[in-house]
Scaffold this active site. Structure first.
Site: not given
Lengths: 723, 723
Positions: A575-576, A461, A319-320
Site C-alpha cells: 500500500k505504502q 496495511e 501516527w500521521d
C-alpha cells in the site's frame, strides 16, 4: 504567485471543494461549502476534540450547528445554488489570509442578483466565525433572507446532538444542545448585524428579514461563536459573552486581527521556491493546511488524519501526526509541537488501558486515538463490497508500531530541542511505557536465540498478521534504546525525578536488564545478498506482480486491496512506504547504495494507496541524491489536497477529506529532502539537492529558541543566518 | 439382519449411490455405478497410492481405465439406463461378501430384456475385478454388446493418463497409458469369456459382439486386471500374466476365494448388537467400509479421507487415519495397523522436508499426505462463492497438530502391543522428529515464563490462526513426553539402536534437556472457574450465538463457514469436536464432572460440519456414563455413508465420497464407548454403558497376538474369553 485558489460552478465538485476550500483555526474547521448548503452538501463546522457516539455506531467528532447559514428568497422562491444554475459563480480561498470569498450571480426575473461573501474563522478568537455578505441587483428588488443556525448538520455516524434549546434575542439566536453519549453541552450563538435588514418573523432556529437590494451592494454581517464543555464550565454563557464582545467590534477590525495572526505565521513558516511556480503554490497551500489546523489553543488535543475537514477516519489522531506533521511544527512552531506531544502524555492512561485490554504491559497507543486515548478503531473497519458484511480487520490489535512512533517523536523532540522538560512532564513515562509494551508483546524464539515481533501489521496495511516487519522491529528497537538512554540521562541530570518516574512506571533494575537483553536480542532483518531488506518474513516468496496487474484483478472499484483475500494480500504489491519508511527514519545506518537498491525494489511494487507514501519516496530518493526521482513524489504529496487525486473509499466507507500528513510530508520533502536540512553536532546544516528548475529555496527554522533564515541558491553555497 | 443394502432406479442418486455401493479391496476401489456408465456418472476405478498432477491443478489419485465397461445395443439403439427408464431396476450391495448385484429390465419393442450382473473386487488377488453378466429376454432376440476398456474416465483435476496404447488379442484388450507428471505406467487388461458371444468388430478399446438372448439367461464374464509402476517393474506384463492366470480359473471359484477372505475378516471384525437392528446394520456397514479399503497388500500406503471412493480430498491421507481408523485396526487387524503406521515412517522424509520448507526442524507431517509425504494441500483450498476467487487457507501451514497425532498413534500402538519393533523400524524416529518440530515451532513468552504454540489451527478449522489451541498444546506436550519416555525406554532396552536413532535425528543430551524444559514450560490451558477449557486464547470473548443463528447468516448455501470472514469465524460456533477431542484422548486427566461440563458447553456450539465430530461426542459422553447423549451421535457416525447426510461442498469444491473416519468412529463408539473397552494394568477391561435397547454387544479383540471374545449382556457381568 497568487496565494489563492478558486473554483467555478460545478455541482459534481461540491464534496471535493468542501475539502479544498476548508477554513480552520486549529479549534474548529468549516468546510468550503456555500452559505445556503446543508447536510446533503456535507456542510460541517467540525469541533476538534469533541467526540460522540450515537447508539453503537462509530465514535466521531461532533459537527456544531451551522452558525453561518443564510439563504435568499423572493417570497416562496429560493434563490440559491441549490435551486438554480447561476449566471456566474466563483469561490475562492485566500490562503495567505485564511479567508473564503464567494461571488455568485443569479439571473432572476430579468434581473441579475449578485451575492458576494467573505468569511473567516478567527485565528486568535478561536470560537468565532464571521461572514460579510454583500447583496446587489442590476435592478432594485426587495427580497427576503433566512438567517439562522442550521441544526440539521451532516453526520456520518450521527445524529450526535440532542436536547436542543433555542434562545432568541434581538438579532441573536442561541442554540444549545447536548451530545448523546456523554451529554456534553455545546452552544452556537449567532448575531446578524445590518441596519438594512427588516425583521419579518422567526421560525425555529431561523429569522426571516426583508431587504431592499439595489445596484449598490447592501452589506451585512453574520457572526457566530461556538463553545462546548471541553472549553469551559458554561458554554452557553461563554458563547453569548464572546458574541457580545464581538458585537462591540466590527468585521473589518476582526478581519485585520485575523490577518495579522496569519502574517505572523507565514513569517515563520513560509517556504519560498524560485523557478517552479507550481511547486511554490503547492507548498504554500500545504503550509496553509498545516497552519490552519494546528492546535495553538490547547495541549489536550492533536491533529486528526483528515484535519478539521469533517468526520472521516472518526476524527481520530493517527501516527500521521507524529511521523508526518511533527517535524514541520518542531522546526517552525515549537509550541504546537509541544501541544501535540502533550496530547500523547494526556492520553497515556488510555494507551495503558488498551495494552491491558489485550493482556500486555506498558502503553499500546491507539491506532485511531480520540480524546482520552481510547481506540476508536473498530474490529471491523472495512466493509466487504461483495457481501456488505463488515470485515474483521487488525488495525486495532496488530498495528503495534504506533507506540514506537510516539516514543520516537518524543525522542526526536528532545534531541532537537535538547530540552528535558517535556520528558520530565510525562514524555519519559511515555517512552518507558512504550518500551514495556514491546517487551511484553515480544516472543522469544529459543532455537534462534532472538526475540521476535510476530503477528503484526506494518505501515503497509495490505499485509495483515505478518512476522518481523522490518519497520516495526526497528521502531521497537529504537524505543528500547531510547528508554535505556533516557534512563542514563535522567540518572545523571534529574535523578530525583527519574526515581519518581520509575516508581510510577514500576521499573527496577531487573526491567532495565530485561530491556538491555531485549535490545541485544531483538531480531532485525538485514539486507539480503541483493541488498534488499525483506518487508516481513516470507515477503519475497509472495507473488511478484505489478501494481497494475493487481489492480486489474479488482472485480469492484471500491474493493479493499488488503484483508485476508484482497487482491494485494498475497502479492508483493504494498500500500505504502514500509521498508522505505524505515529507511526514511533510520537511513543513516545504511549505505546510500543500499538505500537506493531498496527504493528501486519497493518503488514499483508500491500502490501509494495511502497519502502517507509519496513524501517518503521523495525524502528517501533525496537520501541517495536523486532529486529527479524525488520530484514527482514531492509534487504528488504537495498537491494532494489540490488535485484530490486520492482514494475516496475504503471498502464502502468514505475516507475523503484533507491530508495534513501529506502536507507535512511536502514540507519535509522540500526542506529536509531537497534542502537537506538536519542537525549535526548541535548545528543546523544543509545538504541541498535542488530539483533542476529550482533557482532558490528559502525558509525559516526555529532552533534552540532562535530563528534561522536559510537560503539555498542553485549552484551557490547555502546561507544560514540567525535572525 | 440382511447384510445387504439396495436401491431402486433414481437418476438423481447416481452420485450418492456411487459412494454407497462402493466395492474395494484395499488396493483399489470401484464406485457403485452401472456397467454402461461413464465419466458423467462419476464411474471410477480408483487406485490407491498412484497420484498424478495434470498441469498446475491439484494432485490427486489416478482413476484407471474402466475395465468392466459394457453396454447393450440393438443395432444403433442403445439399451441402457442412460437412454431409457427401466421397467425394473435394483442395485444391491452384499456387504458380507463384498459383491455388487444389479438387476435391470428394459421394456423394448414389446419384449422385456433383463440384465443381471454380479461383480466383485477380489480380496486377495488385489488387481482383479470380475463381473458375471446374465442376459435374458421374454422373447428371443439377437442383440449386440459393446465390451471394452473405457479410457474416458472421471477426473476432478485430470486428465491424468496420456500416451495410450491398445493391444488386442483373442477376447482380450490391453490398454496401457502413462501419468502426466511422472510418466508412471499403468495397464488395464480385460478378458471376456462367453461362448455365446460372436465377435463382430473392434473399435478403439472396444469389441462388439453379437449375442442371442432367450428366456433362459445367457451368461458371460468380464475379468479385468490392473497394475501400475508402484506394483512392479512391468505393469503390462503383470496385468497380462495375471489375466492369463485368471482365465485358467472360473468365476465361481474366484468368487469363492473372495468370499472366504471376507468370511475370515468378518470373523475377526464383526460387532454384534442385539436389540437394535438399525444399529446392528449401521455398524456392520461401517465395518464393511473399513475392511474393504484396508490396505492389506502394502506398508507404503494408507487410507485416504474418502477411502477409495474417488478423487475428492485429493485422495490424501489425513489425521483421520491415525485418530479415527487406527484404533479399529489395532484391535482387530493389527497387520493393517502396522501397514498404515509404516506409511508414516515411509513418508517421514516428506514431513522433514515440509518442516524445512517452513523454516522449522523436525517433522511437520502433511495435512493432506500423498505417496511420498508431500503435502497436497493448496494454500488456496477453498473457493470464495461470491468472487469465485481461491481463498488463502491455512490448513497446510498452521494445522500443526497432525505431527502430534502421528506420534500419538505410534505411542498408542506401542502401548497396546508392548512391541518395540515398529518403533525401532522407524517409529521412534518419527516421534523424535515430531518432538523436534514442536520445539522448533514454539515461542517462549518471557514475561509469562512459558512456551506457547501460537498462530495455529486446531481441529475446528473455522477458527484460523489462533493462539494456544488446547488440543494442539496438549498433543504437543504428549509428543514431547513420548519422546522423553521413549529415550529412557530405548536406553534401557535397545541402547545400541537408540544411539543410531539419535545420530540420525541429530539429538544429544542438550536436546533432551531442551525437550524436558519444553515439556515443563509449555502452556496448557486449564479449566476456568466454570470448569470449561477455553478452546484457544480469546475464544470465550467471541460472539456467543447458536449454530442456527450463524447458519441463518449465510448468504449462499455453499459459502465456507470459516476463513477470515466466514459466518462462524468470529463466533463461538465451531466446526467439530476440538476441546472435546482433547478430552477424548486425555480424559483420564480430568474429572467426569469437568468432562461433562465441557461436553455441555461445546455441544450446542458445534456445527458438526465435519464427519469427524459426531463419534467424538458419542465417545466423550460415554466417559461420563451418559449413553443417552451418546447414542444419537453414535447413530450419526454409524450411518454417515448410508444417509449421505454430510456436507457435499466446501466452497464450490465437491467433497463427497465415503467417510472411513466416521466408520472407524462408529467402531470406537460401540466398542470403546458403549463397551468401555480399554487396557488397564496390561489387561483388557470393559466398562459397559450400553444404550437402553441393547440387550447384547459382542466383538473380538486381538491383543498380544491372541484373540479375545468379549460379550456384554445388559445387566450381566461382561465376559472376556480368550479364543
Amino acid at each position: 504567485m497568487s496565494w489563492k485558489i478558486s473554483a467555478d460552478y460545478d455541482p459534481n465538485q461540491i464534496v471535493a471543494n468542501g475539502n479544498k476550500f476548508l477554513l480552520a483555526n486549529g479549534y474548529m474547521g468549516y468546510r468550503g461549502t456555500m452559505e445556503e448548503y446543508g447536510a446533503p452538501q456535507l456542510t460541517a463546522n467540525t469541533i476538534l476534540g469533541l467526540y460522540d457516539q450515537a447508539e453503537d455506531k462509530w465514535r466521531e467528532p461532533v459537527n456544531a450547528p451551522n452558525g453561518l447559514f443564510f439563504k435568499i428568497f423572493d417570497q416562496e422562491n429560493e434563490i440559491s445554488l441549490l435551486t438554480q444554475k447561476p449566471s456566474y459563480h466563483q469561490q475562492m480561498l485566500n490562503y495567505k489570509e485564511g479567508t473564503h470569498i464567494r461571488k455568485t450571480s443569479f439571473s432572476y426575473q430579468e434581473n441579475i442578483i449578485t451575492l458576494h461573501t467573505e468569511r473567516f474563522l478567527h485565528m486568535e478568537r478561536f470560537h468565532l466565525m464571521a461572514d460579510e455578505i454583500q447583496l446587489s441587483a442590476e435592478k432594485p428588488i426587495t427580497l427576503q433572507v433566512k438567517i439562522g443556525i442550521d441544526t440539521a448538520v451532516w453526520d456520518i455516524n450521527g445524529p450526535h446532538l440532542i436536547n436542543f434549546e433555542t434562545e432568541r434575542l434581538t438579532s441573536q439566536i442561541i442554540v444549545s444542545a447536548q451530545t448523546q453519549e456523554m451529554r456534553k453541552k455545546i452552544t452556537t450563538a449567532q448575531a446578524v448585524c445590518g441596519s438594512q435588514l427588516k425583521f419579518l418573523k422567526s421560525e425555529g432556529q431561523f429569522n426571516y428579514y426583508e431587504i431592499d437590494i439595489t445596484p449598490t451592494p447592501t452589506i451585512f454581517h453574520i457572526f457566530a461563536t461556538t463553545f462546548n464543555d471541553n472549553d469551559c464550565l458554561n458554554p452557553k454563557n461563554a458563547a453569548k459573552k464572546e458574541l457580545d464582545t464581538i458585537m462591540a467590534m466590527d468585521f473589518a477590525s476582526l478581519k485585520e486581527e485575523h490577518i495579522q495572526v496569519w502574517q505572523a505565521l507565514w513569517e515563520k513558516a513560509d517556504v519560498e521556491i524560485d523557478g517552479d511556480n507550481p511547486a511554490q503554490e503547492a507548498i504554500r497551500y500545504s503550509l496553509y493546511q498545516l497552519l490552519s489546523i494546528a492546535p495553538r489553543h490547547s495541549d489536550k488535543v492533536s491533529i486528526p488524519a483528515r484535519g478539521l475537514s469533517g468526520q472521516t477516519y472518526k476524527g481520530a489522531i493517527f501516527w500521521d501526526t507524529e511521523m508526518f506533521m511533527l517535524p514541520f511544527f518542531m522546526h517552525v512552531l515549537p509550541e504546537v509541537a509541544k501541544n501535540i506531544l502533550s496530547y500523547r502524555i494526556h492520553t497515556l492512561p488510555g494507551a495503558i488501558a488498551k495494552a491491558k485490554e489485550y493482556g500486555f504491559n506498558g502503553a499500546f497507543y491507539a491506532w485511531e486515538s480520540q480524546e482520552s486515548g481510547q481506540d476508536a478503531t473498530s474490529d471491523y473497519n472495512v466493509t466487504d463490497v461483495f457481501t456488505k458484511r463488515p470485515m474483521r480487520t487488525y488495525f486495532r490489535d496488530k498495528q503495534i508500531h504506533i507506540s514506537g512512533d510516539i516514543a520516537y517523536a518524543f525522542w526526536q523532540y528532545y534531541e532537537y530541542t535538547e530540552d528535558l522538560n517535556l520528558l520530565l512532564a510525562g514524555g519519559a513515562r511515555v517512552i518507558f511505557e512504550c518500551a514495556k509494551f514491546y517487551y511484553s508483546y515480544a516472543y522469544y524464539k529459543v532455537e534462534k536465540n532472538r526475540f521476535e515481533l510476530i503477528d503484526v501489521i506494518g505501515p503497509d496495511e495490505y499485509h495483515e498478521r505478518v512476522y518481523n516487519n522490518a519497520y516495526t522491529n526497528k521502531i521497537a528497537l529504537k524505543t528500547i534504546k531510547n528508554a535505556l538512554d533516557l534512563w542514563e540521562i535522567l540518572a545523571q541530570k534529574a535523578p530525583d525525578q527519574l526515581k519518581e518516574i520509575l516508581t510510577e512506571s514500576k521499573l527496577t533494575m531487573t526491567e532495565k536488564e530485561q530491556f538491555q537483553q531485549f535490545y541485544d536480542e531483538l531480531y532485525m532483518p538485514s539486507p539480503n545478498e541483493d541488498g534488499i531488506i525483506e518487508q516481513f518474513d516470507g515477503y519475497f516468496s509472495l507473488e511478484d506482480v505489478s501494481v497494475s496487474t493487481v489492480k486489474n484483478r479488482l472485480l469492484n472499484d471500491k474493493e479493499y486491496w488488503g484483508g485476508a483475500y484482497g487482491v494485494a494480500a498475497d502479492t508483493q504489491v504494498i500500500k505504502q512506504a514500509d521498508v522505505i519508511f524505515m529507511l526514511h527514519l533510520f537511513g543513516e545506518e545504511y549505505t546510500k547504495s543500499e538505500i537506493q537498491k531498496n527504493w528501486q525494489y519497493y518503488e514499483p511494487r508500491t500502490e501509494h494507496g495511502s497519502s502517507l507514501s509519496a513524501c517518503i519516496y521523495a525524502l528517501v530518493a533525496c537520501q541517495f541524491d536523486n532529486q529527479d526521482w524525488a520530484y514527482p513524489y514531492f509534487m504528488k504529496t504537495a498537491t494532494v489536497d489540490l488535485t484530490e487525486n486520492t482514494k475516496q473509499y475504503a471498502g464502502t466507507i468514505y475516507i475523503g477529506g484533507t491530508h495534513p500528513a501529506a502536507n507535512g510530508g511536502a514540507w519535509m520533502s522540500a526542506v529536509q529532502g531537497f534542502g537537506g536540512l538536519s542537525v549535526k553536532n548541535g548545528q543546523l546544516v544543509t545538504n541541498p539537492r535542488l530539483p533542476k528548475n529550482w533557482r532558490r529555496l528559502a525558509f525559516n527554522i526555529n532552533f534552540h529558541d532562535a530563528t534561522y533564515y536559510i537560503e539555498i541558491k542553485a549552484g551557490k553555497k547555502p546561507s544560514i543566518t540567525k535572525k
